[in-house]
Scaffold this motif. Structure first.
Motif, PDB file in Angstrom:
ATOM      1  N   ASN A   6       0.834  -1.210   0.000  1.00 32.82           N
ATOM      2  CA  ASN A   6       0.000   0.000   0.000  1.00 32.82           C
ATOM      3  C   ASN A   6       0.869   1.260   0.000  1.00 32.82           C
ATOM      4  O   ASN A   6       0.612   2.220   0.723  1.00 32.82           O
ATOM      5  N   VAL A  15       2.129 -10.525   3.856  1.00 31.24           N
ATOM      6  CA  VAL A  15       0.681 -10.404   3.635  1.00 31.24           C
ATOM      7  C   VAL A  15       0.052 -11.481   4.504  1.00 31.24           C
ATOM      8  O   VAL A  15       0.612 -12.568   4.659  1.00 31.24           O
ATOM      9  N   ASP A  19      -5.494 -13.803   4.052  1.00 35.13           N
ATOM     10  CA  ASP A  19      -5.895 -13.039   2.861  1.00 35.13           C
ATOM     11  C   ASP A  19      -6.358 -14.033   1.784  1.00 35.13           C
ATOM     12  O   ASP A  19      -5.621 -14.964   1.427  1.00 35.13           O
ATOM     13  N   ARG A  88      -7.250  -9.631  -2.056  1.00 37.54           N
ATOM     14  CA  ARG A  88      -8.545  -9.293  -1.441  1.00 37.54           C
ATOM     15  C   ARG A  88      -8.350  -8.542  -0.117  1.00 37.54           C
ATOM     16  O   ARG A  88      -9.147  -7.704   0.240  1.00 37.54           O
ATOM     17  N   GLY A  89      -7.310  -8.866   0.624  1.00 39.72           N
ATOM     18  CA  GLY A  89      -7.020  -8.128   1.866  1.00 39.72           C
ATOM     19  C   GLY A  89      -7.408  -8.872   3.118  1.00 39.72           C
ATOM     20  O   GLY A  89      -6.835  -8.652   4.184  1.00 39.72           O
ATOM     21  N   GLN A  93     -14.300  -9.369   1.463  1.00 33.59           N
ATOM     22  CA  GLN A  93     -14.126  -7.910   1.409  1.00 33.59           C
ATOM     23  C   GLN A  93     -14.772  -7.174   2.576  1.00 33.59           C
ATOM     24  O   GLN A  93     -14.554  -5.974   2.740  1.00 33.59           O
ATOM     25  N   ALA A  96     -11.496  -6.451   5.323  1.00 33.52           N
ATOM     26  CA  ALA A  96     -10.391  -5.515   5.142  1.00 33.52           C
ATOM     27  C   ALA A  96     -10.386  -5.015   3.701  1.00 33.52           C
ATOM     28  O   ALA A  96     -10.864  -5.721   2.810  1.00 33.52           O
ATOM     29  N   PRO A  98      -8.608  -4.116   0.014  1.00 35.91           N
ATOM     30  CA  PRO A  98      -7.565  -4.833  -0.719  1.00 35.91           C
ATOM     31  C   PRO A  98      -6.169  -4.363  -0.315  1.00 35.91           C
ATOM     32  O   PRO A  98      -5.998  -3.236   0.161  1.00 35.91           O
ATOM     33  N   VAL A  99      -5.216  -5.238  -0.470  1.00 32.15           N
ATOM     34  CA  VAL A  99      -3.809  -4.905  -0.209  1.00 32.15           C
ATOM     35  C   VAL A  99      -3.105  -4.851  -1.566  1.00 32.15           C
ATOM     36  O   VAL A  99      -3.280  -5.762  -2.386  1.00 32.15           O
TER      37      VAL A  99
END
Ligand SMILES: Cc1ncc(COP(=O)(O)O)c(C=O)c1O
Length: 272
Positions: A6, A15, A19, A88-89, A93, A96, A98-99
Motif C-alpha cells: 500500500n 501479507v 488473505d 482481497r485483503g 471484502q 479488510a 484490498p492490499v
C-alpha cells in the motif's frame, strides 16, 4: 528486490495468511517493464489492473496512487520488472480493504527462439462469455502448469489452444505469425488477455488479420513470434512438430518496438 505494501516500503513484505489472495488466488496482478527507471505503458497497466479488480468486485486505491507507487518501484528497478499484486485483503471484502503489493525485480534472462508445445486449455474461456474473461486474476495455476508441462517435455513454454484446437495465447504472452507477409493473430473476442505489448505491436503492422485460427493454420506460416511485457517481441522457432526460422517481420517488429520506446524517451539498454 524491494517491496512496497500500500505504498509503504516493507522489508519483510508480509501479507496475512488469511488473505483470500493467498488462500484462494482471489485478486489480480500486473507486470510492467521498467526501462532506465521508468515504467513503460504505466497508464495502460493501471487501467487494466483497475478493470481486473472491478471484475472481481474489488475497489483499489485511485489510479494516481497506484501510478506513483509503481513509478517509485520502477526507479528502483532500473532496467527491470515491476509486479503489482492486488489481493482481497482478508478472508472476504467485509473484513479488510484490498492490499496492493508492488515489487521491483531484476530482469529474467532473455529467452530468444522459443519452442512452444500446444496444450489444450479447457479452463480458458476461448470466447465463451464469462465475467472474468480477460481479467488478469491471481488464479494462474492452470497457465503456470501448462508452462511446466511444456518444459518437462523439452519445450520452452506452452501455447494454449481451445478444445477444438483454436489458437489462443501463451500462458503469459500473446502470439502472432506471418503468412504471405501478413501478420495473423488470435482475436480479442476469443477473450484472451488484451496484451498491452500486442496493442503496440499491431500498431506497427500495415496489414493484420485478427481472427479465429485453427492450429493447423500455423503450418503455413513463414515466421511465428511471441509478445509480452517481459519478452517484448521474440521469435518462436518450434511449435509442436513444426520448425521456423526467425524472420524479417519478427526482426522488424522487435526493432521497431524498441525504436518506439527510444522515441518515447525511454532509455533502452542495448546489451539485454
Ligand atoms: C495470458 C497472457 N496473455 C498475454 C500476456 C501479455 O500481456 P502484456 O503484453 O500486457 O504483458 C500475458 C502477460 O502476462 C498473459 O498472462
Amino acid at each position: 528486490m524491494t517491496v512496497w505494501i500500500n505504498g509503504e516500503p516493507s522489508e519483510a513484505g508480509t501479507v496475512s495468511v488469511h488473505d483470500a489472495g493467498f488462500v484462494r488466488g482471489d485478486g489480480c496482478f500486473e507486470a510492467l517493464r521498467s526501462y532506465g527507471g521508468r515504467a513503460f505503458a504505466l497508464t495502460e497497466h493501471v487501467q487494466r489492473l483497475q478493470w481486473s479488480a472491478a471484475a472481481l468486485g474489488m475497489t483499489l486505491p485511485v489510479a494516481d496512487d497506484l501510478e506513483a507507487w509503481i513509478a517509485t518501484a520502477a526507479r528502483q528497478a532500473g532496467d527491470g520488472i515491476v509486479r503489482v499484486i492486488a489481493t482481497r485483503g482478508g478472508p472476504d471484502q467485509t473484513v479488510a480493504p484490498p492490499v496492493v503489493v508492488v515489487i521491483s525485480e531484476p530482469l529474467p534472462a532473455r529467452l530468444d527462439g522459443l519452442a512452444l508445445l500446444p496444450i489444450r486449455a479447457p479452463w480458458h474461456s476461448a470466447g465463451r462469455p464469462w465475467e472474468l474473461a480477460g481479467a488478469k486474476t491471481l488464479s494462474y495455476g492452470p497457465n503456470v502448469n501448462a508452462s511446466r508441462v511444456a518444459r518437462e517435455r523439452g519445450f520452452t513454454d506452452a501455447v494454449l489452444v481451445s478444445d477444438d484446437d483454436i489458437v489462443l495465447e501463451g500462458p503469459t504472452f500473446a502470439i502472432g505469425w506471418v503468412i504471405d507477409g501478413v501478420v495473423e493473430t488470435p482475436a480479442l473476442d476469443l477473450l484472451i488477455l488484451d496484451s498491452i505489448t500486442r496493442r503496440y505491436v499491431l500498431d506497427l503492422v500495415d496489414e493484420v488479420i485478427e481472427g479465429r485460427f485453427h492450429l493447423s493454420r500455423i503450418a503455413s506460416a513463414s515466421e511465428v513470434f511471441a509478445m509480452s511485457t517481459i519478452k517484448e517481441v521474440v521469435a518462436v522457432v518450434r511449435l509442436g512438430e513444426l520448425s521456423f526460422e526467425p524472420g524479417p517481420v519478427t526482426d522488424r517488429l522487435a526493432g521497431d518496438f524498441r525504436a518506439g520506446l527510444i522515441d518515447a524517451g525511454y532509455t533502452v539498454s542495448s546489451c539485454e
